[in-house]
Design a protein around this motif. Structure first.
Motif, PDB file in Angstrom:
ATOM      1  N   LYS A 139      -2.045  45.439  36.301  1.00 12.29           N
ATOM      2  CA  LYS A 139      -0.748  45.096  36.891  1.00 12.29           C
ATOM      3  C   LYS A 139      -0.516  43.585  36.968  1.00 12.29           C
ATOM      4  O   LYS A 139       0.622  43.137  37.106  1.00 12.29           O
ATOM      5  N   THR A 140      -1.600  42.807  36.921  1.00  7.70           N
ATOM      6  CA  THR A 140      -1.468  41.352  37.086  1.00  7.70           C
ATOM      7  C   THR A 140      -1.792  40.586  35.803  1.00  7.70           C
ATOM      8  O   THR A 140      -1.927  39.364  35.829  1.00  7.70           O
ATOM      9  N   ASP A 145       8.696  40.911  42.847  1.00 10.58           N
ATOM     10  CA  ASP A 145       8.988  40.789  41.419  1.00 10.58           C
ATOM     11  C   ASP A 145      10.243  39.972  41.118  1.00 10.58           C
ATOM     12  O   ASP A 145      10.458  39.573  39.976  1.00 10.58           O
TER      13      ASP A 145
END
Length: 531
Positions: free
Chosen positions: A250-251, A328
């Motif tokens: 995810k990163t 986000d």
């Protein structure tokens, strides 16, 4: 014949010594400064004299004098100007996004990316001190005309891309501090005036210019430290983030951004020129080694300060926005407003603290961009222009497209974020065209003499360069897959990629990194992959 007195003999000896000194062969750098003073990075009158350097040479030309705090102070300056590229608005945006989306988990990567950047910058300084010439000048002699022009064009593209981000960052800060009264395009015009401020300060000497940058770096440190104090991030999480490597699927995009923002192509060229602001004779081994020792200390301290400032920004946004619904959507444009909503006013509104820090980052980085542009243009093209003319041309290259960008992209925050992604890609593809020439030259004995790097350091440098280029290649590939649509656009991208890879292969062949039989093999494999 009247016998000569001792006084007359002494005068004749002095004349003979003066004649011998004037008739000594000059180094190439000396000739260039004599023949055309406007073509060197720093004129002889601009260079800072290092005290007691000549007396140390008189004792033993091969012995490096003992450490001196006074000399370290005299050498301090170029590393801090170089460190500005680690603190520009593009880096700050990468920091805040890494903190908001990945929390504290990427702090270790930020630290190691800074260490990798330090290695590359020390090699750049090594080239400048040992040869007395900057990287752009050395590339002009190393490569044929067509390759030299391509390298110059790529360096200018990278500089323009970085400058647009920096000018937009300053304009956003001006918009914040004016409470929205001044639009983005007005902030761009105000930022454009830093070219004249830079020329004004430079006329008073290198040390005055370095002092001005010290004030800007101090302003950034104070502003973001104030934010850090207001937000009160977790000290335990901070140390765990630094010491415990963590990376998840995810990163990965934020991780790529953290590493990709650290090494800037124009900064590699800049540092090799900045170190020539000290009066060092590249023909004297002890002077060169002493300068390299002090520059290593000074650059390490400068990048430690930049790392601390980047940590402040990352941890503030990690504490405030990690795991939230808005993580986000935070970017450079709206970051100040989100901070204000999260942490409130306090003694001094955090929105304006952020604006002051961002303005200092933008202004300092645009001025160093102007500086780098002078050295890149003068070094590659050997133009016979005065410094103010070079600075004006370099500033125009960035300001004109930036004004157009500010007018077109000022419609929404999302459009500016898209622009920033394109600019990141533009700079990413330019990185090999700074790193490969640097590593080629720093390992060549005919260029560096006894100061060429050894095999262990050379392997380490190539490993770092390969890692950075692969990471930026991933960023480029990810962007192309997500953004490139349409047959015509796809064809243009494919053709450009072919030319890009072919030139990379040429540079690697030129430096001996690829055996001759690899060229045909790589070409065949790349053609097969394309088809």
């Amino acid at each position: 014949m009247v016998p000569k007195s001792r006084e007359d003999e002494s005068k004749e000896d002095e004349k003979d010594e003066e004649a011998n000194r004037l008739l000594q062969p000059q180094s190439p750098a000396s000739f260039s400064s004599l023949d055309d003073e406007e073509e060197v990075a720093f004129e002889a009158r601009e260079k800072i004299l290092i005290v007691d350097l000549e007396s140390a040479e008189a004792v033993d030309s091969n012995t490096v004098p003992p450490f001196s705090w006074k000399k370290l102070w005299l050498f301090t300056g170029p590393g801090f100007l170089m460190s500005i590229a680690f603190l520009d608005p593009g880096n700050l945006e990468g920091d805040l996004q890494a903190g908001a989306i990945a929390g504290y988990s990427l702090l270790w990567l930020l630290m190691w990316a800074t260490i990798m950047g330090l290695l590359i910058q020390l090699l750049s300084a090594r080239v400048g001190v040992a040869t007395g010439r900057n990287l752009a000048e050395l590339c002009r002699d190393e490569y044929p005309n067509w390759a030299k022009l391509v390298l110059w064009f790529m360096a200018e593209l990278a500089l323009i891309g970085a400058d647009i981000q920096e000018v937009i960052g300053s304009a956003i800060a001006i918009q914040i501090l004016s409470h929205g009264v001044l639009p983005l395009w007005a902030g761009v015009l105000i930022t454009a005036s830093d070219c004249f401020v830079f020329l004004f300060i430079e006329n008073y000497g290198v040390r005055k210019l370095e002092a001005a940058f010290a004030v800007l770096i101090g302003t950034m440190a104070l502003s973001f430290a104030w934010m850090f104090g207001d937000a009160k991030p977790s000290g335990k999480e901070l140390w765990m983030g630094l010491l415990l490597p963590r990376l998840s699927s995810k990163t990965i995009r934020q991780a790529v951004g953290v590493v990709g923002c650290v090494i800037m192509p124009h900064n590699v060229f800049l540092h090799s020129a900045l170190v020539q602001s000290r009066n060092i004779d590249p023909n004297k081994k002890s002077q060169v080694q002493e300068a390299l020792n002090y520059y290593s200390i000074e650059s390490s301290v400068a990048l430690s300060v930049s790392l601390m400032i980047n940590l402040f920004v990352t941890t503030v946004f990690a504490k405030g926005f990690y795991g939230t619904n808005v993580a986000d959507s935070i970017g450079l444009v709206n970051a100040g407003q989100y901070l204000q909503e999260k942490y409130g006013g306090g003694l001094f509104p955090i929105l304006y603290i952020w604006g002051i820090g961002l303005l200092a980052a933008g202004q300092s980085s645009t001025i160093t961009g102007t500086y780098a542009g002078q050295f890149i243009m003068g070094g590659f093209l050997n133009l016979r222009l005065k410094k103010w003319m070079r600075a004006l041309i370099t500033r125009s290259f960035a300001i004109i497209p930036t004004i157009v960008v500010a007018i077109i992209f000022n419609t929404s925050e999302a459009s500016l974020d898209i622009l920033n992604e394109w600019l990141n890609v533009l700079q990413s593809i330019q990185i090999p065209f700074a790193l490969i020439p640097l590593l080629t030259l720093v390992a060549k004995e005919e260029v560096m003499g006894v100061f060429k790097i050894g095999p262990v350091l050379e392997r380490a440098a190539w490993t770092v360069a390969a890692l950075v280029m692969l990471i930026n290649g991933y960023l480029l590939l990810d962007f192309v897959i997500s953004e490139v649509n349409g047959l015509l656009f796809g064809f243009l991208v494919s053709a450009s990629t072919t030319a890009y890879v072919a030139f990379l292969i040429y540079l690697l062949r030129h430096c001996g990194a690829l055996p001759s039989d690899w060229l045909s093999l790589l070409s065949k494999r790349f053609a097969f992959i394309r088809n």
